[in-house]
Design a protein around this motif. Sequence first.
Motif, PDB file in Angstrom:
ATOM      1  N   MET A   1       0.848  -1.183   0.000  1.00 40.20           N
ATOM      2  CA  MET A   1       0.000   0.000   0.000  1.00 40.20           C
ATOM      3  C   MET A   1       0.892   1.244   0.000  1.00 40.20           C
ATOM      4  N   ALA A   2       0.598   2.159  -0.889  1.00 43.86           N
ATOM      5  CA  ALA A   2       1.449   3.336  -1.020  1.00 43.86           C
ATOM      6  C   ALA A   2       1.530   4.092   0.298  1.00 43.86           C
ATOM      7  N   GLY A   3       2.713   4.578   0.624  1.00 43.14           N
ATOM      8  CA  GLY A   3       2.865   5.397   1.825  1.00 43.14           C
ATOM      9  C   GLY A   3       3.144   4.584   3.077  1.00 43.14           C
ATOM     10  N   PHE A   4       2.977   3.236   3.004  1.00 39.37           N
ATOM     11  CA  PHE A   4       3.236   2.400   4.171  1.00 39.37           C
ATOM     12  C   PHE A   4       4.439   1.501   3.908  1.00 39.37           C
ATOM     13  N   GLN A   5       5.185   1.233   4.950  1.00 41.91           N
ATOM     14  CA  GLN A   5       6.327   0.344   4.791  1.00 41.91           C
ATOM     15  C   GLN A   5       6.141  -0.860   5.691  1.00 41.91           C
ATOM     16  N   LYS A   6       6.377  -2.066   5.131  1.00 42.56           N
ATOM     17  CA  LYS A   6       6.210  -3.274   5.924  1.00 42.56           C
ATOM     18  C   LYS A   6       7.091  -3.197   7.172  1.00 42.56           C
ATOM     19  N   LEU A   7       6.536  -3.642   8.300  1.00 40.69           N
ATOM     20  CA  LEU A   7       7.235  -3.481   9.579  1.00 40.69           C
ATOM     21  C   LEU A   7       8.633  -4.078   9.610  1.00 40.69           C
ATOM     22  N   ASP A   8       8.786  -5.288   9.003  1.00 38.75           N
ATOM     23  CA  ASP A   8      10.057  -5.978   9.173  1.00 38.75           C
ATOM     24  C   ASP A   8      10.966  -5.867   7.954  1.00 38.75           C
ATOM     25  N   THR A   9      10.783  -4.849   7.157  1.00 33.28           N
ATOM     26  CA  THR A   9      11.635  -4.711   5.980  1.00 33.28           C
ATOM     27  C   THR A   9      12.837  -3.824   6.294  1.00 33.28           C
ATOM     28  N   PRO A  10      14.081  -4.383   6.203  1.00 32.47           N
ATOM     29  CA  PRO A  10      15.236  -3.528   6.393  1.00 32.47           C
ATOM     30  C   PRO A  10      15.306  -2.513   5.256  1.00 32.47           C
ATOM     31  N   THR A  11      15.724  -1.323   5.518  1.00 27.12           N
ATOM     32  CA  THR A  11      15.809  -0.302   4.478  1.00 27.12           C
ATOM     33  C   THR A  11      17.247   0.137   4.316  1.00 27.12           C
ATOM     34  N   ALA A  12      17.493   0.936   3.292  1.00 32.37           N
ATOM     35  CA  ALA A  12      18.849   1.428   3.068  1.00 32.37           C
ATOM     36  C   ALA A  12      19.322   2.267   4.250  1.00 32.37           C
ATOM     37  N   GLN A  13      18.390   2.861   4.978  1.00 33.86           N
ATOM     38  CA  GLN A  13      18.780   3.691   6.133  1.00 33.86           C
ATOM     39  C   GLN A  13      19.116   2.831   7.351  1.00 33.86           C
ATOM     40  N   GLY A  14      18.734   1.548   7.328  1.00 35.87           N
ATOM     41  CA  GLY A  14      18.970   0.684   8.475  1.00 35.87           C
ATOM     42  C   GLY A  14      17.710  -0.073   8.789  1.00 35.87           C
ATOM     43  N   PRO A  15      17.824  -1.113   9.648  1.00 35.43           N
ATOM     44  CA  PRO A  15      16.662  -1.918   9.953  1.00 35.43           C
ATOM     45  C   PRO A  15      15.622  -1.127  10.724  1.00 35.43           C
ATOM     46  N   LYS A  16      14.350  -1.465  10.469  1.00 35.81           N
ATOM     47  CA  LYS A  16      13.256  -0.774  11.149  1.00 35.81           C
ATOM     48  C   LYS A  16      12.348  -1.799  11.807  1.00 35.81           C
ATOM     49  N   GLY A  17      11.543  -1.374  12.761  1.00 30.63           N
ATOM     50  CA  GLY A  17      10.481  -2.180  13.329  1.00 30.63           C
ATOM     51  C   GLY A  17      10.944  -3.520  13.851  1.00 30.63           C
ATOM     52  N   LEU A  18      10.222  -4.584  13.413  1.00 26.62           N
ATOM     53  CA  LEU A  18      10.503  -5.931  13.895  1.00 26.62           C
ATOM     54  C   LEU A  18      11.941  -6.352  13.575  1.00 26.62           C
ATOM     55  N   ALA A  19      12.421  -5.956  12.394  1.00 31.78           N
ATOM     56  CA  ALA A  19      13.793  -6.301  12.006  1.00 31.78           C
ATOM     57  C   ALA A  19      14.778  -5.762  13.037  1.00 31.78           C
ATOM     58  N   LYS A  20      14.516  -4.565  13.506  1.00 33.19           N
ATOM     59  CA  LYS A  20      15.407  -3.936  14.480  1.00 33.19           C
ATOM     60  C   LYS A  20      15.394  -4.716  15.801  1.00 33.19           C
ATOM     61  N   VAL A  21      14.203  -5.187  16.184  1.00 29.42           N
ATOM     62  CA  VAL A  21      14.070  -5.952  17.431  1.00 29.42           C
ATOM     63  C   VAL A  21      14.834  -7.269  17.313  1.00 29.42           C
ATOM     64  N   VAL A  22      14.663  -7.944  16.163  1.00 31.79           N
ATOM     65  CA  VAL A  22      15.335  -9.234  15.950  1.00 31.79           C
ATOM     66  C   VAL A  22      16.853  -9.051  16.010  1.00 31.79           C
ATOM     67  N   LEU A  23      17.342  -8.011  15.341  1.00 33.90           N
ATOM     68  CA  LEU A  23      18.789  -7.764  15.342  1.00 33.90           C
ATOM     69  C   LEU A  23      19.290  -7.477  16.752  1.00 33.90           C
ATOM     70  N   ALA A  24      18.517  -6.688  17.499  1.00 30.81           N
ATOM     71  CA  ALA A  24      18.938  -6.336  18.860  1.00 30.81           C
ATOM     72  C   ALA A  24      18.994  -7.576  19.744  1.00 30.81           C
ATOM     73  N   LEU A  25      18.084  -8.537  19.500  1.00 30.41           N
ATOM     74  CA  LEU A  25      18.033  -9.740  20.335  1.00 30.41           C
ATOM     75  C   LEU A  25      19.166 -10.708  20.018  1.00 30.41           C
ATOM     76  N   PHE A  26      19.474 -10.856  18.732  1.00 29.92           N
ATOM     77  CA  PHE A  26      20.360 -11.951  18.342  1.00 29.92           C
ATOM     78  C   PHE A  26      21.753 -11.533  17.883  1.00 29.92           C
ATOM     79  N   THR A  27      21.987 -10.257  17.721  1.00 29.08           N
ATOM     80  CA  THR A  27      23.308  -9.846  17.229  1.00 29.08           C
ATOM     81  C   THR A  27      23.964  -8.862  18.196  1.00 29.08           C
ATOM     82  N   LYS A  28      25.275  -8.684  17.975  1.00 32.54           N
ATOM     83  CA  LYS A  28      25.999  -7.636  18.702  1.00 32.54           C
ATOM     84  C   LYS A  28      26.250  -6.508  17.706  1.00 32.54           C
ATOM     85  N   GLN A  29      26.156  -5.288  18.194  1.00 31.18           N
ATOM     86  CA  GLN A  29      26.450  -4.167  17.311  1.00 31.18           C
ATOM     87  C   GLN A  29      27.901  -3.747  17.511  1.00 31.18           C
TER      88      GLN A  29
END
Length: 248
Positions: A1-29
């Motif tokens: 849908m135009a104007g909306f971004q899927k919650l778990d889609t990583p973007t060129a700017q960095g991970p967003k939403g659910l993707a960000k949560v998953v990365l925070a849980l399972f990876t080290k920055q």
Amino acid sequence: MAGFQKLDTPTAQGPKGLAKVVLALFTKQATVTEVKALDERFTVITLQSPAFQGVRWVAGQKMQIMLGASFVARTYTPMEWNPETGCTRLFAYAHGDSPAGEWLASLSAGDRVHVFGPRNSLDLTGIASPIVVLGDETSIGLAYAIQQQNPTLAVLCMLEVNAREHTQVALTRLPVGTAELFERQPDDQHLQALEQNLPALVASGATFVLTGKASTIQRVRRVLKSLGTPAARMPTKAYWAPGKTGLD
Ligand SMILES: Cc1cc2nc3c(=O)[nH]c(=O)nc-3n(C[C@H](O)[C@H](O)[C@H](O)COP(=O)(O)OP(=O)(O)OC[C@H]3O[C@@H](n4cnc5c(N)ncnc54)[C@H](O)[C@@H]3O)c2cc1C
């Protein structure tokens, strides 16, 4: 849908939403603190992270690095680890146009990366001299790590390489001790020269640490076995295989 971004889609700017949560849980920055080109295809990357402090590292372990904002990861071998400063270094070979090759070309100091690990991969506990690191360009970080962890070990590297001259340049900037290079030839003819060294090395009681290209490992393992080398003296891990991506 135009104007909306899927919650778990990583973007060129960095991970967003659910993707960000998953990365925070399972990876080290970690922060890339240095990117040092040893040659056009060989790079040493220094990473620093508070999450690396106090970590007990052993040579042979692996780290998976997320390439940029995508959920694509590639595997590398820590060359050394400083648990006080939380710094580690990786030796990366860019074999061509590929996700890791593009990532390496774009990497610079100050970048933030997500990593899994370090985790166990090759079990090298208790290996004794003489040690033969038999592999290719992707095995150089491992050879360095083995010597870093135990400088008293006698290590010989026997590496099949795409370009002898370039690998030689990298090795003068990152010494891994004695290294014999076998430039790749059609139909793996270069392996005959490599294999001629094996009987004497087996007779010397060497342990062969086999990494790199899967088919070469299989072939050399067969020869070593026929020469009477026990499995315990052939720790093995395939680092890549033609046609397969992102071996772990
Ligand atoms: C446990 C472990 C530790 C590793 N440690 C290191 C390390 O310290 N340093 C390092 O540089 N690499 C290391 N590797 C190898 C590295 O992860 C692979 O080479 C990886 O496939 C590179 O990703 P890519 O995006 O370039 O290629 P991919 O997208 O994974 O593959 C694309 C194509 O390139 C081919 N390919 C992959 N690697 C090579 C290569 N080296 N030469 C020629 N063709 C290749 C594949 O077969 C495939 O056909 C390690 C791998 C493992 C499993």
